[in-house]
Write a protein that holds these residues in place. Structure first.
Motif, PDB file in Angstrom:
ATOM      1  N   PHE A  41       0.819  -1.216   0.000  1.00  0.00           N
ATOM      2  CA  PHE A  41       0.000   0.000   0.000  1.00  0.00           C
ATOM      3  C   PHE A  41       0.856   1.271   0.000  1.00  0.00           C
ATOM      4  O   PHE A  41       0.666   2.161  -0.825  1.00  0.00           O
ATOM      5  CB  PHE A  41      -0.964   0.019   1.191  1.00  0.00           C
ATOM      6  N   ASP A  42       1.797   1.325   0.910  1.00  0.00           N
ATOM      7  CA  ASP A  42       2.615   2.539   1.002  1.00  0.00           C
ATOM      8  C   ASP A  42       3.412   2.768  -0.281  1.00  0.00           C
ATOM      9  O   ASP A  42       3.535   3.887  -0.759  1.00  0.00           O
ATOM     10  CB  ASP A  42       3.563   2.452   2.207  1.00  0.00           C
ATOM     11  N   TYR A  45       1.164   3.977  -2.950  1.00  0.00           N
ATOM     12  CA  TYR A  45       0.800   5.365  -2.639  1.00  0.00           C
ATOM     13  C   TYR A  45       1.913   6.317  -3.071  1.00  0.00           C
ATOM     14  O   TYR A  45       1.679   7.323  -3.736  1.00  0.00           O
ATOM     15  CB  TYR A  45       0.543   5.462  -1.130  1.00  0.00           C
ATOM     16  N   ARG A  46       3.132   5.959  -2.700  1.00  0.00           N
ATOM     17  CA  ARG A  46       4.275   6.790  -3.101  1.00  0.00           C
ATOM     18  C   ARG A  46       4.376   6.872  -4.613  1.00  0.00           C
ATOM     19  O   ARG A  46       4.569   7.932  -5.195  1.00  0.00           O
ATOM     20  CB  ARG A  46       5.578   6.180  -2.580  1.00  0.00           C
ATOM     21  N   LYS A  49       1.958   9.073  -6.404  1.00  0.00           N
ATOM     22  CA  LYS A  49       2.315  10.488  -6.257  1.00  0.00           C
ATOM     23  C   LYS A  49       3.542  10.841  -7.095  1.00  0.00           C
ATOM     24  O   LYS A  49       3.566  11.862  -7.779  1.00  0.00           O
ATOM     25  CB  LYS A  49       2.567  10.811  -4.780  1.00  0.00           C
ATOM     26  N   ARG A  50       4.561  10.004  -7.013  1.00  0.00           N
ATOM     27  CA  ARG A  50       5.793  10.332  -7.742  1.00  0.00           C
ATOM     28  C   ARG A  50       5.603  10.222  -9.256  1.00  0.00           C
ATOM     29  O   ARG A  50       6.320  10.827 -10.024  1.00  0.00           O
ATOM     30  CB  ARG A  50       6.949   9.433  -7.305  1.00  0.00           C
TER      31      ARG A  50
END
Lengths: 217, 294
Positions: A41-42, A45-46, A49-50
């Motif tokens: 998940f993290d 998520y990153r 965004k990136r």
């Protein structure tokens, strides 16, 4: 010319659309899905965004990635999970960005927020983090999408070159060459930032000297 | 095939580059965001392995996908026949579920709700063909993608504690998350009209709410403040006791700020922050209020 990273009609990330894929894992579907969420998940998520999804839509973007994974769970081979998720994240981020035309405004909003930093230490730390991410995103934004994706996956998410190739549905050689070009672009961007920083610092120094002189008179 | 040395492992690279990447690699999502996704997937909130059986998961998956259709039809239904405020939520749920099923019927498919996950599923961002019906003018051409609609209901789990008037049933249906298998299977087994249980109904109502708010959000993003305010007015009329009211209020602050109505944005924003200081949207509200400073 920039080639298209994702052919929407191509077989998705080298997946085999057959029930065999599902039988290769002994996990129950919900257990597997939960594990994917817990493990990735993290990172997703990153990545969303990136990859340049607008901040305001990143939450939804990451959710979409996992909803897509849930709907295709049976056809995702266990060995391809990571590549599948990151590849989906890339496409979704691209789509979100395409649909929101005013990305620069979002960035301006963030910049405005940063300029309002107060002296609380926590906030300063957050501001530093934000500033770092803003700078990183600004550097990434200068790259063509394809280079950016390869760079993010390799340098931040630590995928291997073959995994990147699979996620972006490109040949390994192409992935490697994009990676090389992305890294060059990134290093040049850092160098430019350094130069600007130095320029500003010199200006600030000379302004301070002038101000002191004025006070002295 | 080995790749080149990674920047993080390469001391010859500018330390600034390394620190930026290191910082970025350490970023984690807020727990509420993850919880939202877990709820949207219909997974139990506890650690993996607990709770629902695979069968229940399958049903939830079907319901989740079904909710896409429900969400798609929601806007249309509401624009065509504005339901009376007090009864709108449950009524909308029933009507939408039925229309969603009928809208998705195809000559070849016996299991409309389960059809999407198969190999002929459109690519993730392709709008799911709810709009094969002649309806849905309200979402023509500028939706973010159908899955957002499903995702949104899960908001309730993260902001459930902050409800203004939210019906308890709506949240518990999502947060509790043990679906009623027998009630939820009919779409698969019978082509006759579906009578959803209370849980899918709550889900449908939330999906409808979320759909409207998603629209308002996009309008704000596109700087169409007047349209966003009109959409939010519509939300207030349709869901006077909606579960996502705090989110709606936050959006209204942003819409007012976008419209240039500074004093209204600031006073409503202050009201919001006093009432929901910990709400995930609080930072957005503050930003919108800051943006209105002279």
């Amino acid at each position: 010319m920039v080639d298209s990273v994702i052919d929407p009609n191509a077989a998705v990330h080298g997946l085999i659309e057959s029930p065999k894929a599902a039988s290769m894992t002994s996990e129950e579907p919900h257990t597997r899905l939960r594990r994917l969420v817990d493990d990735y998940f993290d990172a997703i998520y990153r990545a969303v965004k990136r990859f340049g999804a607008p901040t305001s839509l990143a939450d939804d973007g990451v959710q979409q990635v996992f909803l897509v994974a849930a709907s295709k769970l049976d056809s995702i081979e266990p060995a391809s999970e990571r590549a599948f998720l990151f590849g989906t994240a890339f496409r979704i981020a691209k789509e979100l960005r395409r649909r929101v035309k005013d990305l620069p405004k979002t960035l301006e909003g963030e910049q405005a927020l940063l300029s309002k930093a107060d002296s609380s230490p926590d906030l300063e730390e957050i501001i530093d983090q934000k500033r770092a991410r803003l700078l990183l995103d600004a550097l990434l934004a200068e790259m063509p999408d394809e280079l950016r994706a390869a760079f993010v996956l390799y340098e931040i998410e630590q995928l291997t070159v073959p995994e990147i190739a699979q996620a972006l549905d490109i040949a390994a050689g192409t992935a490697a060459s994009r990676l090389r070009r992305a890294r060059e672009a990134f290093e040049q961007g850092i160098a430019r930032h350094r130069a600007k920083e130095q320029f500003r610092a010199e200006h600030a120094r000379s302004d301070a000297v002038k101000a002191r002189k004025r006070e002295g008179t | 095939m080995d790749g080149p040395k990674r920047i993080l492992d390469d001391p010859s690279i500018d330390p600034l580059a390394r620190s930026l990447l290191k910082e970025a690699a350490g970023e984690v999502a807020a727990p509420a965001i993850k919880a939202k996704t877990i709820a949207a997937l219909g997974l139990p909130a506890a650690a993996s392995g607990a709770g629902a059986s695979a069968g229940a998961f399958g049903v939830w998956k079907a319901m989740t996908i079904g909710a896409l259709l429900v969400g798609g039809a929601a806007t249309w239904t509401m624009t065509q026949t504005p339901p009376s405020p007090l009864t709108s939520a449950p009524n909308t749920g029933v009507a939408l579920s039925a229309s969603a099923v009928s809208a998705s019927e195809t000559p070849t498919s016996e299991t409309p709700a389960l059809k999407l996950p198969t190999s002929d599923m459109p690519s993730p961002m392709t709008p799911i063909p709810v709009a094969s019906n002649p309806v849905a003018p309200a979402q023509s051409g500028r939706t973010i993608g159908p899955t957002l609609r499903t995702a949104r209901p899960a908001l309730a789990s993260s902001i459930g504690a902050l409800h203004e008037h939210g019906p308890p049933a709506a949240t518990s249906a999502l947060a509790g998350a043990t679906p009623d298998v027998t009630e939820a299977t009919p779409p698969k087994e019978s082509p006759s009209p579906v009578r959803p249980s209370a849980e899918p109904r709550a889900e449908a109502s939330l999906a409808a709410e979320a759909h409207v708010l998603e629209r308002a959000r996009l309008e704000i993003v596109e700087h169409r403040a007047a349209a966003a305010l009109a959409t939010l007015d519509g939300y207030d009329r349709s869901f006077p006791f909606g579960s996502l009211r705090p989110e709606a209020t936050a959006l209204r602050v942003e819409a007012l700020a976008t419209a240039g109505d500074r004093s209204a944005a600031r006073s409503l924003g202050a009201h919001f922050l006093a009432k929901y200081p910990e709400h995930p949207a609080a930072s957005r509200v503050r930003r919108a209020m800051d943006g209105t400073n002279p």
